[in-house]
Design a protein around this motif. Structure first.
Motif, PDB file in Angstrom:
ATOM      1  N   PRO A 351       0.821  -1.218   0.000  1.00 12.59           N
ATOM      2  CA  PRO A 351       0.000   0.000   0.000  1.00 12.59           C
ATOM      3  C   PRO A 351       0.853   1.266   0.000  1.00 12.59           C
ATOM      4  CG  PRO A 351      -0.897  -1.589   1.548  1.00 12.59           C
ATOM      5  CD  PRO A 351       0.401  -2.157   1.068  1.00 12.59           C
ATOM      6  N   THR A 352       0.498   2.205  -0.855  1.00 13.31           N
ATOM      7  CA  THR A 352       1.218   3.477  -0.949  1.00 13.31           C
ATOM      8  C   THR A 352       0.477   4.540  -0.154  1.00 13.31           C
ATOM      9  OG1 THR A 352       0.036   3.963  -3.003  1.00 13.31           O
ATOM     10  CG2 THR A 352       2.181   2.891  -3.193  1.00 13.31           C
ATOM     11  N   GLY A 353       0.967   5.753  -0.222  1.00 10.68           N
ATOM     12  CA  GLY A 353       0.336   6.837   0.520  1.00 10.68           C
ATOM     13  C   GLY A 353       0.885   6.946   1.929  1.00 10.68           C
ATOM     14  N   GLU A 354       0.246   7.799   2.727  1.00 11.91           N
ATOM     15  CA  GLU A 354       0.689   8.057   4.088  1.00 11.91           C
ATOM     16  C   GLU A 354      -0.360   7.570   5.084  1.00 11.91           C
ATOM     17  OE1 GLU A 354       1.342  12.248   4.010  1.00 11.91           O
ATOM     18  OE2 GLU A 354       3.362  12.057   3.180  1.00 11.91           O
ATOM     19  N   PHE A 355       0.111   7.244   6.287  1.00 12.01           N
ATOM     20  CA  PHE A 355      -0.760   6.666   7.310  1.00 12.01           C
ATOM     21  C   PHE A 355      -0.524   7.330   8.663  1.00 12.01           C
ATOM     22  CE2 PHE A 355      -0.080   3.559   4.035  1.00 12.01           C
ATOM     23  CZ  PHE A 355      -1.323   2.990   3.832  1.00 12.01           C
ATOM     24  N   ASP A 356      -1.561   7.272   9.486  1.00 11.36           N
ATOM     25  CA  ASP A 356      -1.464   7.710  10.872  1.00 11.36           C
ATOM     26  C   ASP A 356      -1.389   6.475  11.764  1.00 11.36           C
ATOM     27  OD1 ASP A 356      -1.754  10.311  10.022  1.00 11.36           O
ATOM     28  OD2 ASP A 356      -3.896  10.398  10.441  1.00 11.36           O
ATOM     29  N   TYR A 357      -0.595   6.588  12.814  1.00 11.93           N
ATOM     30  CA  TYR A 357      -0.411   5.464  13.741  1.00 11.93           C
ATOM     31  C   TYR A 357      -0.458   5.982  15.173  1.00 11.93           C
ATOM     32  CZ  TYR A 357       2.329   2.137  16.561  1.00 11.93           C
ATOM     33  OH  TYR A 357       2.773   1.283  17.543  1.00 11.93           O
ATOM     34  N   LEU A 358      -1.246   5.317  16.019  1.00  9.89           N
ATOM     35  CA  LEU A 358      -1.296   5.653  17.436  1.00  9.89           C
ATOM     36  C   LEU A 358      -1.438   4.373  18.233  1.00  9.89           C
ATOM     37  CD1 LEU A 358      -3.070   8.612  19.151  1.00  9.89           C
ATOM     38  CD2 LEU A 358      -3.347   6.327  20.100  1.00  9.89           C
ATOM     39  N   ALA A 359      -0.577   4.183  19.231  1.00 13.80           N
ATOM     40  CA  ALA A 359      -0.642   2.990  20.070  1.00 13.80           C
ATOM     41  C   ALA A 359      -0.475   3.383  21.530  1.00 13.80           C
ATOM     42  CB  ALA A 359       0.443   1.987  19.671  1.00 13.80           C
ATOM     43  N   THR A 360      -1.458   3.026  22.342  1.00 12.35           N
ATOM     44  CA  THR A 360      -1.375   3.279  23.781  1.00 12.35           C
ATOM     45  C   THR A 360      -1.620   1.993  24.564  1.00 12.35           C
ATOM     46  OG1 THR A 360      -3.720   3.927  23.804  1.00 12.35           O
ATOM     47  CG2 THR A 360      -2.099   5.690  23.568  1.00 12.35           C
ATOM     48  N   LEU A 361      -1.343   0.854  23.915  1.00 20.18           N
ATOM     49  CA  LEU A 361      -1.506  -0.431  24.594  1.00 20.18           C
ATOM     50  C   LEU A 361      -0.414  -0.584  25.652  1.00 20.18           C
ATOM     51  CD1 LEU A 361      -2.079  -2.647  21.435  1.00 20.18           C
ATOM     52  CD2 LEU A 361      -3.824  -1.730  22.960  1.00 20.18           C
ATOM     53  N   PRO A 362      -0.736  -1.187  26.784  1.00 20.31           N
ATOM     54  CA  PRO A 362       0.268  -1.318  27.847  1.00 20.31           C
ATOM     55  C   PRO A 362       1.346  -2.339  27.523  1.00 20.31           C
ATOM     56  CG  PRO A 362      -1.765  -2.420  28.490  1.00 20.31           C
ATOM     57  CD  PRO A 362      -2.061  -1.680  27.213  1.00 20.31           C
ATOM     58  N   ASN A 363       1.016  -3.342  26.704  1.00 21.86           N
ATOM     59  CA  ASN A 363       1.971  -4.408  26.384  1.00 21.86           C
ATOM     60  C   ASN A 363       1.774  -4.873  24.948  1.00 21.86           C
ATOM     61  OD1 ASN A 363       3.184  -4.886  29.111  1.00 21.86           O
ATOM     62  ND2 ASN A 363       1.068  -5.375  29.618  1.00 21.86           N
ATOM     63  N   HIS A 364       2.758  -5.602  24.453  1.00 19.21           N
ATOM     64  CA  HIS A 364       2.674  -6.269  23.148  1.00 19.21           C
ATOM     65  C   HIS A 364       2.334  -5.299  22.012  1.00 19.21           C
ATOM     66  CE1 HIS A 364       2.953  -9.960  25.391  1.00 19.21           C
ATOM     67  NE2 HIS A 364       1.852  -9.684  26.051  1.00 19.21           N
ATOM     68  N   GLN A 365       2.954  -4.107  22.030  1.00 19.67           N
ATOM     69  CA  GLN A 365       2.698  -3.129  20.979  1.00 19.67           C
ATOM     70  C   GLN A 365       3.043  -3.696  19.602  1.00 19.67           C
ATOM     71  OE1 GLN A 365       1.430  -0.216  21.688  1.00 19.67           O
ATOM     72  NE2 GLN A 365       2.077   0.472  23.701  1.00 19.67           N
ATOM     73  N   MET A 366       4.212  -4.341  19.493  1.00 21.11           N
ATOM     74  CA  MET A 366       4.654  -4.856  18.200  1.00 21.11           C
ATOM     75  C   MET A 366       3.751  -5.982  17.713  1.00 21.11           C
ATOM     76  SD  MET A 366       8.765  -4.788  18.904  1.00 21.11           S
ATOM     77  CE  MET A 366       9.208  -5.581  17.353  1.00 21.11           C
ATOM     78  N   ASP A 367       3.360  -6.889  18.627  1.00 22.74           N
ATOM     79  CA  ASP A 367       2.471  -7.983  18.237  1.00 22.74           C
ATOM     80  C   ASP A 367       1.145  -7.444  17.720  1.00 22.74           C
ATOM     81  OD1 ASP A 367       4.017 -10.404  19.069  1.00 22.74           O
ATOM     82  OD2 ASP A 367       3.892  -9.456  21.016  1.00 22.74           O
ATOM     83  N   ALA A 368       0.613  -6.448  18.421  1.00 20.40           N
ATOM     84  CA  ALA A 368      -0.675  -5.887  18.029  1.00 20.40           C
ATOM     85  C   ALA A 368      -0.582  -5.194  16.670  1.00 20.40           C
ATOM     86  CB  ALA A 368      -1.162  -4.899  19.094  1.00 20.40           C
ATOM     87  N   LEU A 369       0.512  -4.480  16.416  1.00 20.37           N
ATOM     88  CA  LEU A 369       0.679  -3.810  15.132  1.00 20.37           C
ATOM     89  C   LEU A 369       0.818  -4.826  14.004  1.00 20.37           C
ATOM     90  CD1 LEU A 369       0.990  -1.310  13.425  1.00 20.37           C
ATOM     91  CD2 LEU A 369       3.402  -1.171  14.110  1.00 20.37           C
ATOM     92  N   ARG A 370       1.526  -5.919  14.254  1.00 16.28           N
ATOM     93  CA  ARG A 370       1.627  -6.976  13.234  1.00 16.28           C
ATOM     94  C   ARG A 370       0.244  -7.513  12.878  1.00 16.28           C
ATOM     95  NH1 ARG A 370       6.699 -10.729  15.388  1.00 16.28           N
ATOM     96  NH2 ARG A 370       8.204  -9.051  15.615  1.00 16.28           N
TER      97      ARG A 370
END
Length: 509
Positions: A351-370
């Motif tokens: 996917p091209t273009g630009e994206f917004d990202y916000l994460a305030t999870l207490p744990n497993h930020q990388m797992d959740a983003l995957r």
């Protein structure tokens, strides 16, 4: 012998039999060590991972089910522990290890009795094997481990899996075909027969003689006497195991709700964001002023097409929470898998273009983003060794470099500036941080460090941001400044082509 594994484990769990546990270690230490060594490419770290795995086994002896294939369980746990160990190593010396990876891959056991095809195939699949096994279902995985890692016949495989000999043979053959397809997509063309021979002959090698006794002693003490780095590996592996179990339970729970229509359990993973909310306020001001709001916000993960084009700003908090606006998909993937952009291989239809990202999870930020990238865009990724154009950071003047040896204190790496003048300070830092923070970012190539991995340095790099230049000329000007500072440190950058670990992104099939 298969039943003996669980008998010994039960004897240890119920009667605290040191002899029973030592028997398990003696039986499986070569298997665990071999899996670890393929993952980490470092014999000493592989020994540490092996210790961690058997300590975890000792701690979990009471909770392992009666239908568990212990060798399969140990393989999976070794991968979890090795993956966590690699994350730790990558922060300290990933680039130093890569410089030796090619020679590691070329080291082979005695070639007697093996065909030329099997030798060539093993050279190609060794770095990919454990990642391929991770893609198999549990029964297929355990069948391959039993058949080729432990050299069991089909009858024994069938008994262990609760199936007939014919069914076991069919399962092994299907699993081999899945592995063949996995390797074919990565440029390894072979037959299932050659794959079977290569895996059977090479997948398990002898662990160091003293390791069995060391592992037994450490595991029986359940890690009481191990070093801090091993404890970190254990802790990380246990977290991954718990997270894997939780994800499985979540899938099962959703299936039960779908089948029964029950609505008593509500699962909320991310918050829906609409209009002006606390999250939108953070998106509008993705800077240090938003740190407190990020820390206090309710747990959520948001990935969306940007509402603020060309902004390209963001911030991470010390707890790993973050907000970025106007970033590329390549940036999101790099954050999800903990790798630099220069080590990422993306498909042409990403996917091209630009994206917004916000994460305030207490744990497993990388797992959740995957999971979010997989759910929204069908993107998954795996690590594999591939030849690549790199820059090798070499020592040119050892005496000059030694003059920058750290004077002590805690590690720090930060940037500051006034007007067009920018500074980047490193204190008590390994050279891998110089490679990652500056070389890879501005030269857009992986940087491999060839010097003492444990050495730490204090240094500062200063430059003036080029003005009135197009992006290409600005980057070239900054490259010249950085290379000049590297020379002043007694180092040099040398172009090369060599096999290194890359992140291969693909669309989920």
């Amino acid at each position: 012998m298969l039943n003996d594994d669980l008998s010994l484990l039960r004897d240890y769990a119920r009667n605290h039999s040191d002899e029973a546990f030592a028997g398990l270690v003696s039986r499986h230490v070569n298997l665990v060590y071999s899996v670890a060594l393929r993952q980490v490419n470092d014999p000493h770290l592989a020994e540490e991972v092996t210790q961690a795995v058997f300590i975890i086994l000792a701690r979990k002896a009471n909770s392992i089910g009666s239908h568990t294939i212990l060798s399969g369980w140990l393989c999976r746990t070794a991968r979890y522990a090795a993956a966590n160990a690699l994350k730790i190593q990558m922060r300290r010396q990933r680039r130093e290890q890569e410089a030796h990876m090619q020679s590691q891959l070329e080291q082979m056991p005695d070639d007697a009795g093996r065909s030329e095809g099997e030798i060539k195939t093993w050279n190609q699949i060794a770095p990919l094997l454990d990642g391929a096994l991770e893609k198999l279902g549990r029964k297929d995985h355990d069948a391959v481990v039993l058949r080729f890692f432990e050299n069991r016949n089909f009858r024994e495989v069938g008994v262990a899996l609760g199936a007939s000999e014919a069914a076991a043979k069919m399962r092994v053959n299907r699993a081999l075909e899945k592995l063949r397809k996995f390797f074919t997509k990565r440029g390894v063309v072979s037959t299932t027969a050659i794959l079977a021979g290569a895996i059977s002959a090479n997948s398990v090698q002898a662990a160091p003689v003293a390791l069995t006794q060391t592992v037994s002693a450490m595991a029986l003490a359940k890690g009481a006497a191990v070093g801090s780095s091993t404890l970190i590996i254990i802790k990380g592996a246990l977290k991954v195991m718990a997270w894997t179990k939780a994800k499985t339970a979540l899938v099962v729970g959703i299936a039960i709700v779908a089948a029964t229509g029950t609505t008593t359990v509500i699962i909320k993973e991310t918050a829906s964001v609409r209009g002006d909310s606390i999250y939108e306020e953070i998106f509008r001001n993705p800077n240090s002023n938003s740190t407190d709001k990020l820390e206090q916000a309710q747990p959520t993960l948001i990935v969306r097409p940007t509402r603020y084009p060309n902004k390209g700003q963001g911030i991470w908090t010390t707890s790993g929470k973050g907000v970025f606006v106007g970033v590329t998909m390549q940036h999101l993937i790099a954050w999800a898998y903990g790798i630099s952009l220069s080590r990422e291989i993306s498909p042409s239809d990403i996917p091209t273009g630009e994206f917004d990202y916000l994460a305030t999870l207490p744990n497993h930020q990388m797992d959740a983003l995957r999971e979010e990238l997989k759910k929204q865009f069908g993107l998954v990724a795996h690590r594999e060794v591939r030849p690549a154009d790199v820059l090798i950071l070499k020592v040119r003047d050892g005496a000059r470099l030694n003059s920058f040896r750290t004077k002590g204190g805690s590690f720090a790496c930060y940037g500051t500036g006034e007007g067009n003048i920018q500074f980047r300070y490193f204190t008590n830092a390994p050279l891998s941080f110089l490679a990652e923070q500056l070389v890879e970012g501005y030269f857009e190539k992986p940087c491999v460090v060839q010097t003492d991995a444990k050495a730490k340095y204090d240094f500062c790099i200063r430059w003036e941001e080029p003005q009135d230049k197009n992006p290409y000329d600005r980057r070239k000007a900054l490259q010249s400044v950085i290379e000049e500072h590297i020379n002043q440190l007694g180092l040099e950058l040398v172009p090369a082509n060599m096999p290194i670990e890359m992140l291969v992104v693909e669309k989920e099939k």
